[in-house]
Write a protein that holds these residues in place. Structure first.
Motif, PDB file in Angstrom:
ATOM      1  N   GLY A 123       0.895  -1.185  -0.133  1.00 39.98           N
ATOM      2  CA  GLY A 123       0.003  -0.072   0.113  1.00 39.98           C
ATOM      3  C   GLY A 123       0.677   1.221  -0.109  1.00 39.98           C
ATOM      4  O   GLY A 123       0.550   2.375  -0.737  1.00 39.98           O
ATOM      5  N   LEU A 124       1.798   1.262   0.763  1.00 40.43           N
ATOM      6  CA  LEU A 124       2.841   2.289   0.849  1.00 40.43           C
ATOM      7  C   LEU A 124       3.276   2.636  -0.569  1.00 40.43           C
ATOM      8  O   LEU A 124       3.707   3.615  -0.907  1.00 40.43           O
ATOM      9  CB  LEU A 124       3.827   2.268   1.887  1.00 40.43           C
ATOM     10  CG  LEU A 124       4.775   3.206   2.445  1.00 40.43           C
ATOM     11  CD1 LEU A 124       3.811   4.467   2.801  1.00 40.43           C
ATOM     12  CD2 LEU A 124       5.810   2.951   3.561  1.00 40.43           C
ATOM     13  N   ALA A 125       3.888   1.351  -1.263  1.00 42.58           N
ATOM     14  CA  ALA A 125       4.661   1.381  -2.554  1.00 42.58           C
ATOM     15  C   ALA A 125       3.513   2.112  -3.633  1.00 42.58           C
ATOM     16  O   ALA A 125       4.165   2.977  -4.480  1.00 42.58           O
ATOM     17  CB  ALA A 125       4.784   0.157  -3.019  1.00 42.58           C
ATOM     18  N   PHE A 126       2.212   1.811  -3.539  1.00 43.74           N
ATOM     19  CA  PHE A 126       1.099   2.383  -4.241  1.00 43.74           C
ATOM     20  C   PHE A 126       1.239   3.870  -4.070  1.00 43.74           C
ATOM     21  O   PHE A 126       0.883   4.797  -5.055  1.00 43.74           O
ATOM     22  CB  PHE A 126       0.130   1.671  -4.205  1.00 43.74           C
ATOM     23  CG  PHE A 126      -1.181   1.924  -5.185  1.00 43.74           C
ATOM     24  CD1 PHE A 126      -0.951   1.693  -6.333  1.00 43.74           C
ATOM     25  CD2 PHE A 126      -2.075   2.880  -4.645  1.00 43.74           C
ATOM     26  CE1 PHE A 126      -1.791   2.219  -7.389  1.00 43.74           C
ATOM     27  CE2 PHE A 126      -3.207   3.096  -5.673  1.00 43.74           C
ATOM     28  CZ  PHE A 126      -3.017   2.753  -6.799  1.00 43.74           C
ATOM     29  N   LEU A 127       1.142   4.289  -2.752  1.00 47.65           N
ATOM     30  CA  LEU A 127       1.007   5.722  -2.527  1.00 47.65           C
ATOM     31  C   LEU A 127       2.323   6.426  -3.033  1.00 47.65           C
ATOM     32  O   LEU A 127       2.126   7.537  -3.518  1.00 47.65           O
ATOM     33  CB  LEU A 127       1.102   5.814  -0.950  1.00 47.65           C
ATOM     34  CG  LEU A 127       0.959   7.397  -0.395  1.00 47.65           C
ATOM     35  CD1 LEU A 127      -0.103   7.975  -0.859  1.00 47.65           C
ATOM     36  CD2 LEU A 127       1.314   7.370   0.991  1.00 47.65           C
ATOM     37  N   PHE A 128       3.588   5.585  -3.027  1.00 48.75           N
ATOM     38  CA  PHE A 128       4.557   6.558  -3.362  1.00 48.75           C
ATOM     39  C   PHE A 128       4.610   6.621  -4.945  1.00 48.75           C
ATOM     40  O   PHE A 128       5.168   7.443  -5.863  1.00 48.75           O
ATOM     41  CB  PHE A 128       5.944   5.842  -3.000  1.00 48.75           C
ATOM     42  CG  PHE A 128       6.355   5.980  -1.608  1.00 48.75           C
ATOM     43  CD1 PHE A 128       6.407   7.256  -1.149  1.00 48.75           C
ATOM     44  CD2 PHE A 128       6.605   5.166  -0.976  1.00 48.75           C
ATOM     45  CE1 PHE A 128       6.611   7.565   0.321  1.00 48.75           C
ATOM     46  CE2 PHE A 128       7.038   5.318   0.462  1.00 48.75           C
ATOM     47  CZ  PHE A 128       6.810   6.736   0.994  1.00 48.75           C
ATOM     48  N   CYS A 129       4.096   5.669  -5.591  1.00 41.33           N
ATOM     49  CA  CYS A 129       3.683   5.652  -7.200  1.00 41.33           C
ATOM     50  C   CYS A 129       2.826   6.811  -7.473  1.00 41.33           C
ATOM     51  O   CYS A 129       3.341   7.486  -8.632  1.00 41.33           O
ATOM     52  CB  CYS A 129       3.184   4.357  -7.760  1.00 41.33           C
ATOM     53  SG  CYS A 129       4.415   2.887  -7.695  1.00 41.33           S
ATOM     54  N   ILE A 130       1.800   7.066  -6.781  1.00 41.47           N
ATOM     55  CA  ILE A 130       1.023   8.309  -7.005  1.00 41.47           C
ATOM     56  C   ILE A 130       1.751   9.452  -6.608  1.00 41.47           C
ATOM     57  O   ILE A 130       1.579  10.354  -7.642  1.00 41.47           O
ATOM     58  CB  ILE A 130      -0.266   8.043  -6.208  1.00 41.47           C
ATOM     59  CG1 ILE A 130      -1.133   6.985  -6.657  1.00 41.47           C
ATOM     60  CG2 ILE A 130      -1.187   9.284  -6.240  1.00 41.47           C
ATOM     61  CD1 ILE A 130      -2.294   6.489  -5.584  1.00 41.47           C
ATOM     62  N   LEU A 131       2.424   9.410  -5.814  1.00 40.57           N
ATOM     63  CA  LEU A 131       3.327  10.716  -5.496  1.00 40.57           C
ATOM     64  C   LEU A 131       4.377  10.959  -6.627  1.00 40.57           C
ATOM     65  O   LEU A 131       4.355  12.140  -7.205  1.00 40.57           O
ATOM     66  CB  LEU A 131       3.832  10.692  -4.127  1.00 40.57           C
ATOM     67  CG  LEU A 131       2.821  10.669  -2.689  1.00 40.57           C
ATOM     68  CD1 LEU A 131       3.553  10.836  -1.573  1.00 40.57           C
ATOM     69  CD2 LEU A 131       2.287  12.166  -2.905  1.00 40.57           C
ATOM     70  N   GLN A 132       4.954   9.931  -7.132  1.00 39.78           N
ATOM     71  CA  GLN A 132       5.831  10.193  -8.240  1.00 39.78           C
ATOM     72  C   GLN A 132       5.219  10.507  -9.314  1.00 39.78           C
ATOM     73  O   GLN A 132       5.731  11.507  -9.988  1.00 39.78           O
ATOM     74  CB  GLN A 132       6.225   8.593  -8.457  1.00 39.78           C
ATOM     75  CG  GLN A 132       7.391   8.120  -7.864  1.00 39.78           C
ATOM     76  CD  GLN A 132       7.710   6.703  -8.402  1.00 39.78           C
ATOM     77  OE1 GLN A 132       8.247   6.560  -9.525  1.00 39.78           O
ATOM     78  NE2 GLN A 132       7.884   5.703  -7.529  1.00 39.78           N
ATOM     79  N   PHE A 133       4.127  10.284  -9.408  1.00 35.47           N
ATOM     80  CA  PHE A 133       3.195  10.548 -10.898  1.00 35.47           C
ATOM     81  C   PHE A 133       2.761  12.085 -10.752  1.00 35.47           C
ATOM     82  O   PHE A 133       3.102  13.007 -11.748  1.00 35.47           O
ATOM     83  CB  PHE A 133       1.968  10.013 -10.926  1.00 35.47           C
ATOM     84  CG  PHE A 133       1.291  10.165 -12.145  1.00 35.47           C
ATOM     85  CD1 PHE A 133       1.325  10.008 -13.366  1.00 35.47           C
ATOM     86  CD2 PHE A 133      -0.211  10.979 -11.785  1.00 35.47           C
ATOM     87  CE1 PHE A 133       0.576  10.707 -14.420  1.00 35.47           C
ATOM     88  CE2 PHE A 133      -0.758  11.496 -12.718  1.00 35.47           C
ATOM     89  CZ  PHE A 133      -0.582  11.346 -14.043  1.00 35.47           C
TER      90      PHE A 133
END
Length: 132
Positions: free
Chosen positions: A95-105
């Motif tokens: 879940g944290l990885a997915f959040l960081f992906c959104i922040l990357q985007f």
């Protein structure tokens, strides 16, 4: 009538179209799908940054990346790249990885918009008018 019997008996999979079969092959169950998404998202962002290095040269790209107008977006982008990989491989928190992906985007989008004159101002005005 035979088709109806196959559907009712649960043998519908034999009659599925090519697109349905292709989408079934893309589905990866469990946390492996999120891990692959995080890794490929990170690799895509790294490829986007390095492709501009080839267009304008690495030194000029680094100077542009760390200009005052792009500094915050660059730092957030690089931190999220590192944190995404840490969340996937080291911390094992999908879940944290997915959040960081959104922040990357979001950081990469804000960084890319900085190359369009007055685009940031227009977006800020648009969101401020929507919120007021």
């Amino acid at each position: 009538m035979d088709k109806l019997r196959r559907v009712l008996n649960g043998h519908e999979d034999e009659e599925r179209g090519l697109t349905a079969q292709g989408s079934a092959l893309l589905w990866i169950p469990g946390s492996a799908g999120i891990k692959l998404f995080a890794v490929f998202s990170t690799l895509g962002n790294v490829a986007a940054l390095t492709s501009t290095c080839f267009l304008m040269g690495p030194v000029k790209q680094l100077k542009k990346m760390f200009e005052p107008t792009r500094l915050i977006a660059t730092i957030v982008m690089l931190l999220c790249l590192i944190c995404t990989l840490c969340a996937v491989f080291w911390w094992k928190k999908n879940g944290l990885a997915f959040l960081f992906c959104i922040l990357q985007f979001l950081a990469m989008t804000w960084y890319s918009i900085s190359y369009i004159p007055f685009a940031r101002d227009a977006i800020i005005k648009c969101f401020s008018s929507c919120l007021n």
